[in-house]
Write a protein that holds these residues in place. Structure first.
Motif, PDB file in Angstrom:
ATOM      1  N   GLY A 313       0.844  -1.188   0.000  1.00  0.00           N
ATOM      2  CA  GLY A 313       0.000   0.000   0.000  1.00  0.00           C
ATOM      3  C   GLY A 313       0.878   1.235   0.000  1.00  0.00           C
ATOM      4  N   ASP A 314       0.569   2.203  -0.847  1.00  0.00           N
ATOM      5  CA  ASP A 314       1.464   3.358  -0.962  1.00  0.00           C
ATOM      6  C   ASP A 314       1.240   4.412   0.131  1.00  0.00           C
ATOM      7  N   HIS A 315       0.313   4.143   1.062  1.00  0.00           N
ATOM      8  CA  HIS A 315       0.128   5.023   2.217  1.00  0.00           C
ATOM      9  C   HIS A 315       0.539   4.323   3.514  1.00  0.00           C
ATOM     10  N   ASP A 316       1.328   3.279   3.384  1.00  0.00           N
ATOM     11  CA  ASP A 316       1.818   2.501   4.526  1.00  0.00           C
ATOM     12  C   ASP A 316       3.143   3.079   4.999  1.00  0.00           C
ATOM     13  N   MET A 317       3.229   3.458   6.285  1.00  0.00           N
ATOM     14  CA  MET A 317       4.486   3.925   6.839  1.00  0.00           C
ATOM     15  C   MET A 317       5.117   2.889   7.760  1.00  0.00           C
ATOM     16  N   VAL A 318       4.456   1.749   7.946  1.00  0.00           N
ATOM     17  CA  VAL A 318       5.054   0.668   8.723  1.00  0.00           C
ATOM     18  C   VAL A 318       6.121  -0.020   7.888  1.00  0.00           C
ATOM     19  N   VAL A 319       5.761  -0.402   6.654  1.00  0.00           N
ATOM     20  CA  VAL A 319       6.717  -0.952   5.685  1.00  0.00           C
ATOM     21  C   VAL A 319       6.538  -0.163   4.389  1.00  0.00           C
ATOM     22  N   PRO A 320       7.179   0.997   4.256  1.00  0.00           N
ATOM     23  CA  PRO A 320       6.983   1.841   3.073  1.00  0.00           C
ATOM     24  C   PRO A 320       7.428   1.129   1.798  1.00  0.00           C
ATOM     25  N   TYR A 321       6.721   1.407   0.713  1.00  0.00           N
ATOM     26  CA  TYR A 321       6.999   0.696  -0.537  1.00  0.00           C
ATOM     27  C   TYR A 321       8.389   1.013  -1.076  1.00  0.00           C
ATOM     28  N   LEU A 322       8.951   2.172  -0.741  1.00  0.00           N
ATOM     29  CA  LEU A 322      10.308   2.486  -1.206  1.00  0.00           C
ATOM     30  C   LEU A 322      11.329   1.543  -0.585  1.00  0.00           C
ATOM     31  N   GLY A 323      11.108   1.147   0.658  1.00  0.00           N
ATOM     32  CA  GLY A 323      11.991   0.168   1.275  1.00  0.00           C
ATOM     33  C   GLY A 323      11.877  -1.185   0.598  1.00  0.00           C
ATOM     34  N   THR A 324      10.659  -1.552   0.200  1.00  0.00           N
ATOM     35  CA  THR A 324      10.469  -2.806  -0.523  1.00  0.00           C
ATOM     36  C   THR A 324      11.197  -2.781  -1.854  1.00  0.00           C
ATOM     37  N   LEU A 325      11.088  -1.671  -2.576  1.00  0.00           N
ATOM     38  CA  LEU A 325      11.814  -1.527  -3.841  1.00  0.00           C
ATOM     39  C   LEU A 325      13.315  -1.656  -3.645  1.00  0.00           C
ATOM     40  N   ASN A 326      13.821  -1.126  -2.532  1.00  0.00           N
ATOM     41  CA  ASN A 326      15.271  -1.185  -2.275  1.00  0.00           C
ATOM     42  C   ASN A 326      15.757  -2.621  -2.152  1.00  0.00           C
ATOM     43  N   TRP A 327      15.015  -3.465  -1.392  1.00  0.00           N
ATOM     44  CA  TRP A 327      15.517  -4.839  -1.252  1.00  0.00           C
ATOM     45  C   TRP A 327      15.313  -5.645  -2.524  1.00  0.00           C
ATOM     46  N   ILE A 328      14.282  -5.313  -3.311  1.00  0.00           N
ATOM     47  CA  ILE A 328      14.109  -5.990  -4.596  1.00  0.00           C
ATOM     48  C   ILE A 328      15.283  -5.679  -5.516  1.00  0.00           C
ATOM     49  N   GLU A 329      15.741  -4.424  -5.513  1.00  0.00           N
ATOM     50  CA  GLU A 329      16.870  -4.046  -6.361  1.00  0.00           C
ATOM     51  C   GLU A 329      18.139  -4.793  -5.982  1.00  0.00           C
ATOM     52  N   LEU A 330      18.254  -5.200  -4.710  1.00  0.00           N
ATOM     53  CA  LEU A 330      19.434  -5.956  -4.280  1.00  0.00           C
ATOM     54  C   LEU A 330      19.489  -7.347  -4.902  1.00  0.00           C
ATOM     55  N   LEU A 331      18.384  -7.808  -5.472  1.00  0.00           N
ATOM     56  CA  LEU A 331      18.371  -9.128  -6.103  1.00  0.00           C
ATOM     57  C   LEU A 331      19.021  -9.119  -7.479  1.00  0.00           C
ATOM     58  N   ASN A 332      19.250  -7.923  -8.048  1.00  0.00           N
ATOM     59  CA  ASN A 332      19.911  -7.779  -9.361  1.00  0.00           C
ATOM     60  C   ASN A 332      19.179  -8.562 -10.449  1.00  0.00           C
ATOM     61  N   LEU A 333      17.868  -8.387 -10.505  1.00  0.00           N
ATOM     62  CA  LEU A 333      17.064  -9.055 -11.507  1.00  0.00           C
ATOM     63  C   LEU A 333      16.975  -8.211 -12.776  1.00  0.00           C
ATOM     64  N   LEU A 334      16.615  -8.866 -13.861  1.00  0.00           N
ATOM     65  CA  LEU A 334      16.392  -8.177 -15.117  1.00  0.00           C
ATOM     66  C   LEU A 334      15.004  -7.553 -15.112  1.00  0.00           C
ATOM     67  N   VAL A 335      14.921  -6.275 -15.485  1.00  0.00           N
ATOM     68  CA  VAL A 335      13.628  -5.601 -15.556  1.00  0.00           C
ATOM     69  C   VAL A 335      12.946  -5.995 -16.862  1.00  0.00           C
ATOM     70  N   VAL A 336      11.826  -6.676 -16.759  1.00  0.00           N
ATOM     71  CA  VAL A 336      11.065  -7.108 -17.931  1.00  0.00           C
ATOM     72  C   VAL A 336      10.073  -6.042 -18.352  1.00  0.00           C
ATOM     73  N   SER A 337       9.415  -5.453 -17.377  1.00  0.00           N
ATOM     74  CA  SER A 337       8.438  -4.392 -17.635  1.00  0.00           C
ATOM     75  C   SER A 337       8.685  -3.269 -16.650  1.00  0.00           C
ATOM     76  N   ASP A 338       9.044  -2.090 -17.163  1.00  0.00           N
ATOM     77  CA  ASP A 338       9.440  -0.977 -16.299  1.00  0.00           C
ATOM     78  C   ASP A 338       8.227  -0.340 -15.622  1.00  0.00           C
ATOM     79  N   TRP A 339       8.511   0.533 -14.699  1.00  0.00           N
ATOM     80  CA  TRP A 339       7.520   1.207 -13.864  1.00  0.00           C
ATOM     81  C   TRP A 339       6.397   1.794 -14.708  1.00  0.00           C
ATOM     82  N   ARG A 340       5.182   1.378 -14.413  1.00  0.00           N
ATOM     83  CA  ARG A 340       4.016   1.860 -15.164  1.00  0.00           C
ATOM     84  C   ARG A 340       2.779   1.737 -14.282  1.00  0.00           C
ATOM     85  N   PRO A 341       1.720   2.473 -14.617  1.00  0.00           N
ATOM     86  CA  PRO A 341       0.486   2.339 -13.839  1.00  0.00           C
ATOM     87  C   PRO A 341      -0.262   1.067 -14.194  1.00  0.00           C
ATOM     88  N   TRP A 342      -1.033   0.544 -13.264  1.00  0.00           N
ATOM     89  CA  TRP A 342      -1.990  -0.513 -13.559  1.00  0.00           C
ATOM     90  C   TRP A 342      -3.378  -0.015 -13.172  1.00  0.00           C
TER      91      TRP A 342
END
Length: 395
Positions: A313-342
């Motif tokens: 949830g983008d209004h969550d301050m317990v586990v903010p989504y930016l922190g989630t993005l940071n640990w995902i980036e540490l996995l060094n995965l290939l971006v298949v579909s870049d940031w976009r709205p759904w």
């Protein structure tokens, strides 16, 4: 409209013993898919905490019914259908874990002492035993879902499943995978770094009146008093008389989401309910012995054939989504579909990215307007996200 105790649906609730001599008794609610339970996925859902009851996920997030507040009292909460339940697409096991959570209990005081590692092993053992007892679901695709703190435990359970399958430990589990999830150096502050400590104190002062699970909802400091004074008197009164004494308007004068939780809390702690379900009293003792599970995700990404859904949830301050993005980036995965709205109903429901590495794919999604437990705040959007992901369709 039905009350909780007389609800009739394709569901079950019971105990399964795990651990040494089955000294831990894990309580669960099982609800079959409203679609085609023979072919639809099976999901094991773990609520956060540690120590939170699965009843919160069932009644306030993704279950097939929720509380009808307009017609409920603390003595007799009434239910209504949740049109956005995830059981429209999957059969779900809502598990109270570890012992001391919800209605789960242990037979010995020592068995209440647990940690991330032991909780993982017991949940894995529960799942194997459950599938033995319900062999018709052995061929259904299995997904594991969690929110909040159990984003730590869940990948460890996934690894146990892979390990068991590889050594032929029965039954073979048809694993797929999903979770929701922060970490940072601000948690390990140098006590000699006075500037850092001062900055964190300023941040704490700015946030102390913010409701962290959803930053736009009101902060209600009366809930603790309500719970400790009025609420305790209500519980005592309900033990003595069946009279219908407390109604919703008296509880919602603050307009606070936390007031709604009193219905399930009262029901679950009622002496009559606990007696009817043969509930044992419990005291949970939990040790946080795993600080990060990034290495598990890295292992899955490099060696396993699986899919993962991570949402915030983008209004969550317990586990903010930016922190989630940071640990995902540490996995060094290939971006298949870049940031976009759904989208849902032609409106932006959040933003998403998709990653891959070999046979591993990870979909990350934010839920616009969602809080810490996103389906509780945005049920329609989260159901759409879940169903599209299950079908392997783009969000």
């Amino acid at each position: 409209m039905v009350d909780i105790l007389t609800l009739k649906t394709k569901c079950g609730l019971s105990y399964i013993g795990v651990g040494e001599s089955d000294d831990v008794q894990l309580f669960y609610y099982f609800i079959e898919s409203e679609g085609n339970p023979k072919n639809d996925p099976l999901m094991l859902w773990l609520t956060g905490g540690p120590g939170c009851s699965a009843l919160s996920g069932l009644l306030y997030e993704i279950g097939p019914f929720t509380i009808n507040y307009a017609n409920s009292t603390l003595e007799k909460p009434m239910l209504e259908i949740n049109p956005h339940s995830w059981t429209k697409a999957a059969s779900i096991i809502f598990l109270d874990q570890p012992a001391g959570s919800g209605f789960s209990y242990a037979k010995t005081p020592e068995a209440y002492i647990t940690n991330d590692t032991l909780s993982t092993l017991q949940t894995y053992q529960f799942l194997r035993k459950w599938l033995v007892d319900h062999p018709t679901f052995l061929n259904n695709p299995l997904y594991l879902g969690s929110d909040s703190y159990n984003g730590i435990v869940l990948p460890m359970i996934v690894q146990e499943i892979y390990n068991g399958n590889e050594v032929g430990e029965g039954p073979h589990i048809n694993i797929k995978s999903t979770e929701e999830n922060c970490y940072g150096e601000h948690l390990n502050v140098d006590p000699n770094n006075s500037l850092c400590i001062h900055d964190l104190q300023v941040v704490d002062k700015c946030l102390e009146r913010i409701r962290k699970p959803h930053i736009l909802e009101p902060f209600c400091d009366t809930f603790n008093a309500l719970k400790s004074d009025l609420f305790r008197r209500v519980l005592r009164s309900l033990e003595k008389t069946p009279n219908d004494m407390w109604s919703l308007p008296q509880l919602q004068i603050q307009g606070c989401r936390a007031d709604n939780y009193l219905y399930s809390y009262t029901w679950a702690n009622s002496r009559n309910v606990r007696k009817a379900l043969h509930i044992h009293e419990e005291v949970l003792s939990y040790t946080h012995n795993v600080l990060s599970t990034i290495t598990y995700h890295q292992h899955f990404a490099n060696h396993k054939n699986c899919r993962a859904l991570v949402y915030s949830g983008d209004h969550d301050m317990v586990v903010p989504y930016l922190g989630t993005l940071n640990w995902i980036e540490l996995l060094n995965l290939l971006v298949v579909s870049d940031w976009r709205p759904w989208f849902v109903d032609e409106q932006v429901a959040g933003y998403t990215m998709k990653y891959s590495n070999h046979n591993y794919t990870l979909t990350f999604a934010t839920v616009k307007g969602g809080g810490h437990t996103a389906p509780e705040y945005k049920p329609k959007e989260c159901l759409s996200m879940f169903m599209r992901w299950l079908a392997d369709d783009p969000l």
